[in-house]
Design a protein around this motif. Structure first.
Motif, PDB file in Angstrom:
ATOM      1  N   SER A  94       0.785  -1.291  -0.002  1.00  0.00           N
ATOM      2  CA  SER A  94       0.173   0.242   0.043  1.00  0.00           C
ATOM      3  C   SER A  94       0.785   1.272   0.171  1.00  0.00           C
ATOM      4  O   SER A  94       0.720   2.187  -0.747  1.00  0.00           O
ATOM      5  CB  SER A  94      -1.104  -0.262   1.127  1.00  0.00           C
ATOM      6  OG  SER A  94      -1.990  -0.896   1.157  1.00  0.00           O
ATOM      7  N   SER A 228      -6.329   0.455  -2.593  1.00  0.00           N
ATOM      8  CA  SER A 228      -7.097  -0.493  -1.905  1.00  0.00           C
ATOM      9  C   SER A 228      -8.540  -0.709  -2.633  1.00  0.00           C
ATOM     10  O   SER A 228      -9.033  -1.836  -2.412  1.00  0.00           O
ATOM     11  CB  SER A 228      -7.255   0.284  -0.616  1.00  0.00           C
ATOM     12  OG  SER A 228      -6.250   0.427   0.259  1.00  0.00           O
ATOM     13  N   GLY A 244      -6.214  -3.760   0.731  1.00  0.00           N
ATOM     14  CA  GLY A 244      -7.580  -4.070  -0.171  1.00  0.00           C
ATOM     15  C   GLY A 244      -7.911  -5.249  -0.483  1.00  0.00           C
ATOM     16  O   GLY A 244      -8.848  -5.845  -0.484  1.00  0.00           O
TER      17      GLY A 244
END
Length: 298
Positions: A94, A228, A244
């Motif tokens: 991320s 995500s 995600g």
């Protein structure tokens, strides 16, 4: 180092120290920065402080959807892997996508904004119409389309998020560049023979960079949300754990109906905390670099 150069560096250090003092006076921004530093350190040190073998479903040490315990503080996922381990490694993906996509987005937006404002005329009209075209398109839909056409993976998500989120930066940079180029010292530089590269490199960029830096911290949070979302829709890299993807697998495995809250809360809370931290730090930095906002944020 010559005397003028030494004086210039001394002034820069003094200016940086003043910016830090003002930033540190904002408790929200300082708290956000502290959380960001902690999360980045945990993400970077994940291969050192954890065993990557636990990410393999074949080597999963626990039972499917096992509640939190001493062995697994955040429980296990549908494959028996530690949710804490997945959350730590998900931060790596991320943050990587967030930072890389933001750099790509800011570079495109800054280049388009400065070029449009500096040259004006038909160049500005063409670039602004191009910017408006991307601005009116739903960025998420465009990112989904790009992720569908291109091979699935982290580089694809970086490109998809980066090339769809630059129009706002371009408009912001264009407005700031127009303000800077209306000042008398720009006219004086041109009268003395300064060309386009001299004016942009010596005068425009130094004036635009503080605003770009403050805007960058805000764009990172949006990029993490976009990553995500794409991963939640199944367009991410299936071999790389991300927040995600964890939410998508939790939903598809029946964790919601099964009451396995420990599979949902950690990745969801991680997204909220990291985006909030970037927002707090970005707002504080924006206030420091643009004193006119102090009264509005007070």
């Amino acid at each position: 180092m010559t005397a003028p150069a030494a004086i210039a560096w001394q002034r820069r250090r003094a200016a940086a120290a003043a910016v830090w003092r003002e930033f540190a006076a904002d408790r929200g921004g300082l708290a956000g920065l502290g959380v960001l530093v902690l999360v980045v350190l945990l993400a970077v040190l994940a291969p050192v402080i954890t065993d990557p073998a636990g990410l393999d479903v074949v080597n999963a040490p626990g039972k499917p959807l096992q509640p939190p315990s001493g062995e697994f503080p955040l429980g296990t996922d549908i494959d028996g892997r530690s949710v804490l381990l997945l959350t730590l490694w998900g931060a790596r993906v991320s943050l990587l996508v967030g930072f890389a996509a933001t750099i790509l987005s800011v570079l495109i937006g800054t280049l388009v904004g400065i070029t449009a404002a500096h040259f004006g005329g038909w160049v500005s009209g063409l670039l602004m119409r191009f910017t408006d075209f991307f601005l009116v398109l739903p960025s998420l839909v465009l990112a989904i389309a790009l992720s569908t056409v291109l091979p699935h993976g982290v580089p694809t998500i970086i490109v998809a998020v980066g090339v769809t989120s630059w129009p706002t930066t371009a408009r912001l940079v264009r407005a700031q560049t127009l303000t800077i180029e209306s000042r008398p010292y720009i006219e004086r530089a041109r009268a003395l023979g300064g060309g386009h590269l001299h004016v942009i490199g010596k005068h425009v960029l130094p004036g635009v960079l503080p605003l770009v830096l403050a805007n960058t911290t805000l764009v990172v949070g949006n990029s993490i949300i976009a990553e995500s979302t794409l991963s939640f829709l199944g367009l991410g890299d299936p071999t790389a754990p991300s927040w995600g993807q964890m939410l998508q697998r939790a939903l598809s495995s029946g964790a919601v109906t099964g009451g396995a809250w420990w599979y949902l809360i950690p990745p969801g809370l991680a997204i909220v905390v990291i985006v909030l931290s970037f927002t707090l730090a970005g707002r504080a930095l924006e206030t420091v670099l643009n004193p006119r906002l102090k009264g509005e944020h007070a």
